[in-house]
Design an enzyme around this catalytic site. Structure first.
Site, PDB file in Angstrom:
ATOM      1  N   HIS A  42      -1.083  -7.236  -7.716  1.00 48.83           N
ATOM      2  CA  HIS A  42       0.241  -7.162  -7.923  1.00 48.83           C
ATOM      3  C   HIS A  42       0.445  -8.611  -8.963  1.00 48.83           C
ATOM      4  O   HIS A  42      -0.484  -9.415  -8.758  1.00 48.83           O
ATOM      5  CB  HIS A  42       1.164  -7.500  -6.646  1.00 48.83           C
ATOM      6  N   CYS A  84       0.983  -1.177  -0.054  1.00 50.94           N
ATOM      7  CA  CYS A  84       0.115  -0.010  -0.001  1.00 50.94           C
ATOM      8  C   CYS A  84       0.871   1.373   0.099  1.00 50.94           C
ATOM      9  O   CYS A  84       1.938   1.299   0.638  1.00 50.94           O
ATOM     10  CB  CYS A  84      -0.790   0.072   1.286  1.00 50.94           C
ATOM     11  N   HIS A  96       3.559 -13.241 -35.718  1.00 53.04           N
ATOM     12  CA  HIS A  96       4.427 -14.197 -35.271  1.00 53.04           C
ATOM     13  C   HIS A  96       5.744 -13.563 -34.494  1.00 53.04           C
ATOM     14  O   HIS A  96       6.319 -12.944 -35.063  1.00 53.04           O
ATOM     15  CB  HIS A  96       4.915 -15.248 -36.515  1.00 53.04           C
ATOM     16  N   HIS A 118       5.620 -19.240 -30.315  1.00 47.85           N
ATOM     17  CA  HIS A 118       4.981 -17.925 -30.310  1.00 47.85           C
ATOM     18  C   HIS A 118       4.362 -17.780 -29.140  1.00 47.85           C
ATOM     19  O   HIS A 118       3.805 -18.485 -28.469  1.00 47.85           O
ATOM     20  CB  HIS A 118       3.601 -18.527 -31.311  1.00 47.85           C
TER      21      HIS A 118
HETATM   22 ZN   LIG Z   1       3.586 -18.073 -34.899  1.00 50.37          ZN
HETATM   23 ZN   LIG Z   2      -2.295  -2.996   0.219  1.00 52.08          ZN
END
Ligand SMILES: [Zn+2]
Ligand SMILES: [Zn+2]
Length: 335
Positions: free
Chosen positions: A168, A47, A242, A295
């Protein structure tokens, strides 16, 4: 009647047993409702205002002097930076068994200063900044010759293995390529050897033509439910262009990724009432950038059920909803 499908890129099988969705399970149902959360939690290290509770940040995006995104080393890392304890990537043999020092990087990407934010409900601009941060960290860590693989992932909810609820993601860089990844590379290489084409490019073609498992697309990405989805509401997001390694993704494309990922997360959020999930950026190892057979992609796995004995014993997943049905529901839900 159940059906068993094979994934084209991994050769893994999934059993689709839709009848099993009807089995009685009331007595062991877990009732977990997300609680209303505060914007600031005194004990939360992520925080805003509690920055002293984390190791020193390695990257941040700031606005008017205060941070919007922070990247810090994980305080309890799976793998540790070499310089912190004089580790090496040398392999050793002890009584026939191979081992090495736990060298690597384990970072936390804090996606918002606010405890009660969520990627699914953040403004697009903030999700874009999260994706740009992924790209920055990936490129930065790929310069380290010790590292071979970089995995970026997000665990959302207890069933997905998260230990802190503040929004997160994480990144782990390893000095080896695990067998699981080698196997995927091997299968895509084999497909390329046989047909001279990338298996993922082919899958995009099939899905766009068939349309049954497509969820949405934009200029640069497609999102669909894989033919052999390992879990219900499994979604895969693939770049249309790609590209084997995430290190090569452009800034423009990463913004485009933010837009389609946010839309999918919103659809899952509203359809399944904010489900627990993991998502992972599945990239080739760093030195395989430019490979024609692999890929990169982002896969999302909602955690609606837990892997049980059969899955652990066989490596085969049992899924109770067909991807065609999941895709239809995700397509139809309006945001
Ligand atoms: Zn690919
Ligand atoms: Zn927090």
């Amino acid at each position: 009647m159940s059906v068993v499908r094979q994934d084209l890129s991994t050769k893994d099988w999934t059993i689709f047993a839709t009848e099993r969705a009807k089995r009685p399970k009331d007595e062991c149902k877990v009732v977990e409702k997300r609680q209303i959360k505060d914007e600031y939690v005194k004990s939360c290290p992520f925080c805003k205002g509690n920055e002293r509770m984390t190791p020193k940040e390695v990257f941040s995006i700031k606005e008017e002097g205060s941070w919007k995104i922070r990247v810090v080393p994980n305080k309890f890392p799976a793998l540790k930076l070499k310089k912190e304890y004089d580790g090496t990537i040398d392999r050793h043999i002890n009584d026939g068994y191979l081992y090495m020092d736990g060298v690597g990087s384990h970072e936390v990407i804090i996606e918002s200063p606010k405890h009660n934010d969520d990627l699914a409900t953040l403004r697009l601009e903030q999700v874009e900044e999260v994706m740009l941060t992924y790209r920055q960290r990936f490129i930065e860590l790929s310069k380290n010759d010790d590292y071979q693989l970089i995995v970026i992932f997000r665990n959302h909810g207890i069933r997905a293995g998260t230990s802190l609820e503040h929004p997160h993601s994480q990144l782990v860089a390893t000095p080896f390529v695990p067998c699981y990844v080698r196997n995927k590379l091997f299968e895509s290489q084999r497909y390329f050897d046989d047909l001279g084409r990338c298996v993922f490019c082919d899958m995009i073609k099939y899905e766009l033509k068939d349309n049954e498992r497509m969820i949405c697309e934009n200029e640069d990405f497609v999102a669909f439910a894989p033919y052999a989805s390992v879990v219900s509401y499994n979604v895969i997001i693939l770049p249309k262009k790609h590209e084997s390694c995430f290190v090569d993704v452009s800034e423009k494309d990463v913004r485009s990724l933010a837009s389609i990922l946010r839309l999918i997360l919103q659809k899952l959020y509203y359809l399944l009432d904010d489900p627990d999930y993991n998502y992972v950026i599945d990239s080739s190892p760093i030195d395989k950038s430019g490979e024609r057979h692999y890929h990169w992609h982002l896969k999302i796995l909602p955690r609606l059920t837990t892997r049980a004995g059969f899955e652990i014993g066989s490596g085969v997943n049992i899924n109770t909803i067909l991807p065609e049905d999941c895709a239809k529901s995700l397509r139809e839900i309006k945001i």
